[in-house]
Design an enzyme around this catalytic site. Structure first.
Site, mmCIF file in Angstrom:
data_model
loop_
_atom_site.group_PDB
_atom_site.id
_atom_site.type_symbol
_atom_site.label_atom_id
_atom_site.label_comp_id
_atom_site.label_asym_id
_atom_site.label_seq_id
_atom_site.Cartn_x
_atom_site.Cartn_y
_atom_site.Cartn_z
ATOM 1 N N HIS A 89 6.304 -19.396 10.720
ATOM 2 C CA HIS A 89 6.179 -20.746 10.195
ATOM 3 C C HIS A 89 5.166 -20.765 9.054
ATOM 4 O O HIS A 89 4.252 -19.944 9.001
ATOM 5 C CB HIS A 89 5.730 -21.710 11.295
ATOM 6 N N ARG A 106 -7.934 5.014 13.738
ATOM 7 C CA ARG A 106 -7.895 6.476 13.704
ATOM 8 C C ARG A 106 -6.732 6.902 12.818
ATOM 9 O O ARG A 106 -5.748 6.187 12.682
ATOM 10 C CB ARG A 106 -7.724 7.084 15.104
ATOM 11 N N LYS A 127 -6.127 -3.232 12.616
ATOM 12 C CA LYS A 127 -6.646 -2.349 11.574
ATOM 13 C C LYS A 127 -6.504 -0.900 12.040
ATOM 14 O O LYS A 127 -6.460 -0.615 13.243
ATOM 15 C CB LYS A 127 -8.113 -2.656 11.290
#
Length: 218
Positions: free
Chosen positions: A126, A196, A193
């Site tokens: 949306h 490794r 994020k």
């Protein structure tokens, strides 16, 4: 009384096992014929979740889909979504129970992709461009999703529109992922994020560590 209860319990469990076996969707069942393609050995466990838009769904050979998994194309059954497939799941995948794969434009899941339960993958979200119009009444926006071969998606992970995950990557449980991620990444957190990476010669390491090692070596 205990013998009767045991006997009744055994009958119930046997009966439910039989229902699950008969209710599974495979290439040989009537429900399987509605898909654009169900490869050899595919099984969608009973009971399924919300499945519609089968004409735009392809599932590769020997992929197993758990109970209550929803796979859908479009907002509702019925509309013509064009000539091309929208949701493509590769071969030898395992989709965990209670997961949702909701496609409107393009979702590509590679071969040998495994997910935990309750994973959510969608290529539509949306928008809130107009601050005066209720968000649910604003036309949503699509952005293709791609998940590379050999990935693992942990329980409860959410893959948002526009995400491209490289091959042999891990998404941690509960991560909310949007963006582009290279091969051999471990993605965690909200927002997701890279925590490794894998680099030949350095192995698995935190981002930036391999560069530091190479700099020291030179």
């Amino acid at each position: 009384m205990s013998l009767v209860r045991r006997a009744m319990g055994a009958l119930v469990h046997r009966g439910y096992s039989a229902v699950r076996a008969v209710g599974a969707i495979t290439p040989a069942t009537p429900a399987g014929y509605r898909f654009r393609r169900l490869g050899e050995g595919v099984s969608i466990a009973f009971p399924p979740g919300a499945i519609f838009g089968e004409r735009w769904i392809e599932i590769g050979d020997h992929t197993l889909v758990g109970e209550r998994v929803s796979i859908s194309c479009g907002m509702m059954p019925g509309p013509d979504l064009g000539p091309d497939s929208i949701v493509r799941i590769g071969s030898s995948c395992s989709i965990g129970r209670g997961s949702h794969i909701v496609g409107h434009q393009s979702i590509d899941i590679g071969d040998h992709v495994f997910t935990g339960p309750y994973v959510y993958i969608t290529d539509q979200n949306h928008v809130y461009d107009d601050p005066e119009t209720p968000i649910g009444r604003q036309w949503p926006r699509n952005n293709p999703v791609s998940i590379g071969d050999g990935c693992w998606l942990g329980a409860g992970a959410i893959i948002l529109p526009g995400t491209r995950i490289g091959r042999q990557s891990v998404v941690a449980g509960g991560a909310v992922v949007r963006g582009e991620f290279p091969d051999h990444s471990v993605i965690a957190g909200v927002p997701g994020k890279v925590v490794r990476r894998y680099t030949p010669g350095a192995g698995w390491h935190a981002p930036g560590v391999a560069l530091a090692v190479e700099a020291d070596a030179s």
